[in-house]
Design a protein around this motif. Structure first.
Motif, PDB file in Angstrom:
ATOM      1  N   ILE A  52     -56.204 -13.014 -44.914  1.00 57.04           N
ATOM      2  CA  ILE A  52     -54.910 -12.773 -44.269  1.00 57.04           C
ATOM      3  C   ILE A  52     -55.114 -12.346 -42.812  1.00 57.04           C
ATOM      4  CG2 ILE A  52     -52.741 -11.487 -44.408  1.00 57.04           C
ATOM      5  CD1 ILE A  52     -53.292 -11.135 -47.435  1.00 57.04           C
ATOM      6  N   ALA A  53     -54.597 -13.154 -41.899  1.00 58.05           N
ATOM      7  CA  ALA A  53     -54.665 -13.032 -40.434  1.00 58.05           C
ATOM      8  C   ALA A  53     -55.923 -13.715 -39.882  1.00 58.05           C
ATOM      9  CB  ALA A  53     -54.579 -11.591 -39.948  1.00 58.05           C
ATOM     10  N   THR A  54     -55.817 -14.141 -38.624  1.00 58.22           N
ATOM     11  CA  THR A  54     -56.867 -14.977 -38.025  1.00 58.22           C
ATOM     12  C   THR A  54     -58.272 -14.355 -38.067  1.00 58.22           C
ATOM     13  OG1 THR A  54     -55.224 -16.060 -36.637  1.00 58.22           O
ATOM     14  CG2 THR A  54     -57.518 -16.243 -35.920  1.00 58.22           C
ATOM     15  N   PRO A  55     -58.438 -13.088 -37.633  1.00 61.50           N
ATOM     16  CA  PRO A  55     -59.819 -12.564 -37.628  1.00 61.50           C
ATOM     17  C   PRO A  55     -60.450 -12.562 -39.029  1.00 61.50           C
ATOM     18  CG  PRO A  55     -58.342 -11.151 -36.351  1.00 61.50           C
ATOM     19  CD  PRO A  55     -57.465 -12.124 -37.086  1.00 61.50           C
ATOM     20  N   ALA A  56     -59.632 -12.311 -40.051  1.00 56.88           N
ATOM     21  CA  ALA A  56     -60.146 -12.324 -41.430  1.00 56.88           C
ATOM     22  C   ALA A  56     -60.501 -13.749 -41.843  1.00 56.88           C
ATOM     23  CB  ALA A  56     -59.104 -11.741 -42.380  1.00 56.88           C
ATOM     24  N   SER A  81     -53.844 -17.091 -44.764  1.00 59.20           N
ATOM     25  CA  SER A  81     -52.402 -16.898 -44.639  1.00 59.20           C
ATOM     26  C   SER A  81     -52.107 -16.238 -43.307  1.00 59.20           C
ATOM     27  CB  SER A  81     -51.877 -16.023 -45.779  1.00 59.20           C
ATOM     28  OG  SER A  81     -50.456 -16.028 -45.757  1.00 59.20           O
ATOM     29  N   ALA A  82     -50.965 -16.629 -42.692  1.00 62.08           N
ATOM     30  CA  ALA A  82     -50.498 -16.027 -41.433  1.00 62.08           C
ATOM     31  C   ALA A  82     -51.433 -16.272 -40.262  1.00 62.08           C
ATOM     32  CB  ALA A  82     -50.261 -14.530 -41.607  1.00 62.08           C
ATOM     33  N   VAL A  83     -52.095 -17.415 -40.256  1.00 66.99           N
ATOM     34  CA  VAL A  83     -52.912 -17.776 -39.092  1.00 66.99           C
ATOM     35  C   VAL A  83     -52.018 -18.601 -38.157  1.00 66.99           C
ATOM     36  CG1 VAL A  83     -54.864 -19.188 -38.324  1.00 66.99           C
ATOM     37  CG2 VAL A  83     -55.112 -17.639 -40.274  1.00 66.99           C
ATOM     38  N   SER A 123     -49.572 -21.134 -41.984  1.00 68.11           N
ATOM     39  CA  SER A 123     -49.516 -20.663 -40.600  1.00 68.11           C
ATOM     40  C   SER A 123     -48.177 -20.000 -40.333  1.00 68.11           C
ATOM     41  CB  SER A 123     -49.696 -21.862 -39.653  1.00 68.11           C
ATOM     42  OG  SER A 123     -49.223 -21.527 -38.366  1.00 68.11           O
ATOM     43  N   ASP A 124     -48.173 -18.945 -39.514  1.00 70.93           N
ATOM     44  CA  ASP A 124     -46.911 -18.289 -39.142  1.00 70.93           C
ATOM     45  C   ASP A 124     -46.530 -18.653 -37.709  1.00 70.93           C
ATOM     46  OD1 ASP A 124     -48.920 -16.886 -37.892  1.00 70.93           O
ATOM     47  OD2 ASP A 124     -48.131 -14.905 -38.359  1.00 70.93           O
ATOM     48  N   LYS A 125     -46.702 -19.903 -37.396  1.00 74.01           N
ATOM     49  CA  LYS A 125     -46.385 -20.364 -36.037  1.00 74.01           C
ATOM     50  C   LYS A 125     -44.920 -20.057 -35.718  1.00 74.01           C
ATOM     51  CE  LYS A 125     -47.047 -24.264 -32.969  1.00 74.01           C
ATOM     52  NZ  LYS A 125     -47.129 -23.254 -31.902  1.00 74.01           N
ATOM     53  N   ILE A 164     -47.746 -12.815 -31.731  1.00 79.27           N
ATOM     54  CA  ILE A 164     -48.101 -12.129 -32.992  1.00 79.27           C
ATOM     55  C   ILE A 164     -49.567 -11.730 -32.877  1.00 79.27           C
ATOM     56  CG2 ILE A 164     -47.778 -12.167 -35.480  1.00 79.27           C
ATOM     57  CD1 ILE A 164     -46.331 -14.761 -35.244  1.00 79.27           C
ATOM     58  N   ASP A 165     -49.781 -10.705 -32.086  1.00 72.35           N
ATOM     59  CA  ASP A 165     -51.126 -10.281 -31.712  1.00 72.35           C
ATOM     60  C   ASP A 165     -51.509  -9.078 -32.576  1.00 72.35           C
ATOM     61  OD1 ASP A 165     -52.899 -10.401 -28.794  1.00 72.35           O
ATOM     62  OD2 ASP A 165     -53.037  -8.583 -30.020  1.00 72.35           O
ATOM     63  N   ASN A 166     -52.613  -9.195 -33.306  1.00 69.82           N
ATOM     64  CA  ASN A 166     -52.990  -8.129 -34.242  1.00 69.82           C
ATOM     65  C   ASN A 166     -53.206  -6.798 -33.539  1.00 69.82           C
ATOM     66  OD1 ASN A 166     -53.405  -9.461 -37.016  1.00 69.82           O
ATOM     67  ND2 ASN A 166     -54.430 -10.864 -35.616  1.00 69.82           N
ATOM     68  N   ASN A 197     -40.190 -15.352 -42.165  1.00 69.73           N
ATOM     69  CA  ASN A 197     -40.125 -14.425 -43.278  1.00 69.73           C
ATOM     70  C   ASN A 197     -41.512 -14.365 -43.947  1.00 69.73           C
ATOM     71  OD1 ASN A 197     -39.862 -13.526 -46.002  1.00 69.73           O
ATOM     72  ND2 ASN A 197     -37.663 -13.853 -45.845  1.00 69.73           N
ATOM     73  N   TYR A 198     -42.142 -13.181 -43.862  1.00 70.98           N
ATOM     74  CA  TYR A 198     -43.513 -13.077 -44.353  1.00 70.98           C
ATOM     75  C   TYR A 198     -43.614 -13.061 -45.884  1.00 70.98           C
ATOM     76  CZ  TYR A 198     -45.393 -12.989 -39.735  1.00 70.98           C
ATOM     77  OH  TYR A 198     -45.757 -13.377 -38.473  1.00 70.98           O
ATOM     78  N   THR A 199     -42.511 -12.709 -46.541  1.00 73.50           N
ATOM     79  CA  THR A 199     -42.506 -12.799 -48.011  1.00 73.50           C
ATOM     80  C   THR A 199     -42.615 -14.269 -48.423  1.00 73.50           C
ATOM     81  OG1 THR A 199     -41.181 -10.814 -48.175  1.00 73.50           O
ATOM     82  CG2 THR A 199     -41.160 -12.261 -50.095  1.00 73.50           C
TER      83      THR A 199
HETATM   84  N1  TRP Z   1     -50.392 -14.324 -37.022  1.00 71.67           N
HETATM   85  C1  TRP Z   1     -51.408 -13.294 -36.948  1.00 71.67           C
HETATM   86  C2  TRP Z   1     -52.753 -13.985 -36.847  1.00 71.67           C
HETATM   87  O1  TRP Z   1     -52.852 -15.178 -36.748  1.00 71.67           O
HETATM   88  C3  TRP Z   1     -51.358 -12.375 -38.136  1.00 71.67           C
HETATM   89  C4  TRP Z   1     -50.056 -11.681 -38.281  1.00 71.67           C
HETATM   90  C5  TRP Z   1     -49.040 -12.023 -39.091  1.00 71.67           C
HETATM   91  C6  TRP Z   1     -49.621 -10.546 -37.604  1.00 71.67           C
HETATM   92  N2  TRP Z   1     -48.003 -11.172 -38.946  1.00 71.67           N
HETATM   93  C7  TRP Z   1     -48.315 -10.254 -38.050  1.00 71.67           C
HETATM   94  C8  TRP Z   1     -50.200  -9.756 -36.646  1.00 71.67           C
HETATM   95  C9  TRP Z   1     -47.593  -9.212 -37.536  1.00 71.67           C
HETATM   96  C10 TRP Z   1     -49.477  -8.701 -36.160  1.00 71.67           C
HETATM   97  C11 TRP Z   1     -48.171  -8.438 -36.591  1.00 71.67           C
HETATM   98  O2  TRP Z   1     -53.756 -13.337 -36.876  1.00 71.67           O
END
Ligand code: TRP
Length: 344
Positions: free
Chosen positions: A116-120, A138-140, A163-165, A243-245, A284-286
């Motif tokens: 979950i998230a890009t660095p992971a 997820s959420a890249v 992706s959460d583009k 959406i910067d971690n 929506n992240y859910t």
């Molecule tokens: N999209 C971010 C990524 O690619 C991860 C992420 C999702 C995120 N939701 C967030 C980061 C909300 C910060 C806040 O890594």
């Protein structure tokens, strides 16, 4: 008594035969499509599927994704403790942690790694690079520029996901509706986050089309955030951060600078509005977590990861923080409030 025993024996035997059939069917069916099947081959050997989840940090949006993912997996018939075992680890913002957790997942020979998230996802993909362990992210925001996949349509190796583009153009349009006097926008982001860099370049391009000047500040660690935000606030009429971690993990600091200097801070995720950012058009992240669970199910059932397209969401929601609006002296038009999710 004898009769009862005989019946039980008969039932047990027929079950045994049935189980035998099912197993050999799976075995045969599984071994035909070659390659990617190794993962499902090892799957068949475990009684329970072993799933490692690696999450970048303890952030509300990322927690929402993980919870939705685990709940929906259970709804889809993969319940933790029953037929799957979920080993959840948190990287606590640290790339070295992420790498060692993912290496351990690989040496444990997990059936699936969910990141979950890009660095992971970068850590998981690197650790599993020479294996056939599937990695589901997820959420890249931009999996292509993070070099996780060759293309969204055809990932090309054992890595795919959701992706959460976000629609940067819609966020800038919203900014122009809420605060029409913007002449200069300040872009704030982490220089080492691929998820931010591609959004920033889109933002620059769209701002250019709209005749807005751009000034930017890239940070390398969270300690630089306060100063960077203050500098941007003094030069620009509004700030945008993707959406910067790293920025999200210190969102309160950025929100405070915005309020103190009466600068609207436009952001990339609803949680960043909850933390005091002014507004976003986000996903929506859910829903994203649930979509990720559906992909996991397909992988458990033998889908070839390298051919599974990356999924995105197409429903976007405007989110506005009314308290922040008051603090920065902006009146949000009724027409926008009507369709927005409003947080206080
Ligand atoms: N999209 C971010 C990524 O690619 C991860 C992420 C999702 C995120 N939701 C967030 C980061 C909300 C910060 C806040 O890594």
């Amino acid at each position: 008594m004898k009769k009862v025993l005989a019946t039980i024996l008969a039932v047990v035997m027929s079950l045994g035969i049935l189980a035998g059939c099912t197993q050999s069917e799976t075995g045969n069916g599984g071994s035909t499509p070659a390659e990617g099947d190794n993962a499902s081959g090892s799957t068949a050997n475990h009684e329970q599927l072993q799933v490692g989840i690696i999450q970048y940090n303890d952030h509300p949006s990322l927690n929402t994704i993980r919870e939705a993912l685990v709940n929906h997996l259970a709804e889809l018939g993969y319940k933790d403790g029953d037929n799957i075992v979920i080993d959840y680890k948190n990287g606590q913002n640290d790339q070295i942690n992420l790498n060692s957790i993912c290496q351990k997942f690989v040496s444990d020979d997990k059936d699936l790694i969910i990141a979950i998230a890009t660095p992971a996802a970068e850590a998981a993909a690197a650790a599993a690079a020479d294996t056939d362990i599937p990695v589901l992210f997820s959420a890249v925001t931009d999996p292509v520029s993070a070099k996780l996949v060759e293309s969204l349509e055809k990932p090309g190796r054992n890595v795919t996901g959701t992706s959460d583009k976000i629609p940067v153009d819609q966020i800038i349009d919203l900014a122009l509706q809420l605060t029409p006097d913007i002449k200069t926008i300040g872009l704030l982001y982490s220089t080492n986050e691929a998820n931010s860099l591609s959004v920033i370049s889109e933002a620059k391009e769209y701002a250019g089309q709209k005749g807005i000047e751009v000034t930017e500040s890239g940070i390398t660690n969270v300690g630089e955030l306060q100063q960077a935000a203050q500098t941007l606030a003094s030069k620009a009429d509004a700030i945008f951060t993707p959406i910067d971690n790293q920025v999200a993990s210190a969102m309160n600091t950025l929100a405070k600078v915005g309020m103190d200097t009466k600068t609207p801070v436009y952001v990339g995720a609803d949680s960043m509005v909850n933390d005091g950012g002014f507004a976003t058009v986000g996903i929506n992240y859910t829903e994203l977590g649930e979509k990720t669970a559906e992909m996991a199910k397909e992988i458990f059932e033998g889908a070839s990861v390298s051919d599974m397209p990356v999924q995105t969401l197409s429903d976007f929601q405007t989110v506005i923080n009314q308290t922040t609006a008051e603090k920065i002296g902006v009146t949000v038009p009724e027409s926008i409030l009507e369709n927005a999710q409003v947080v206080q």
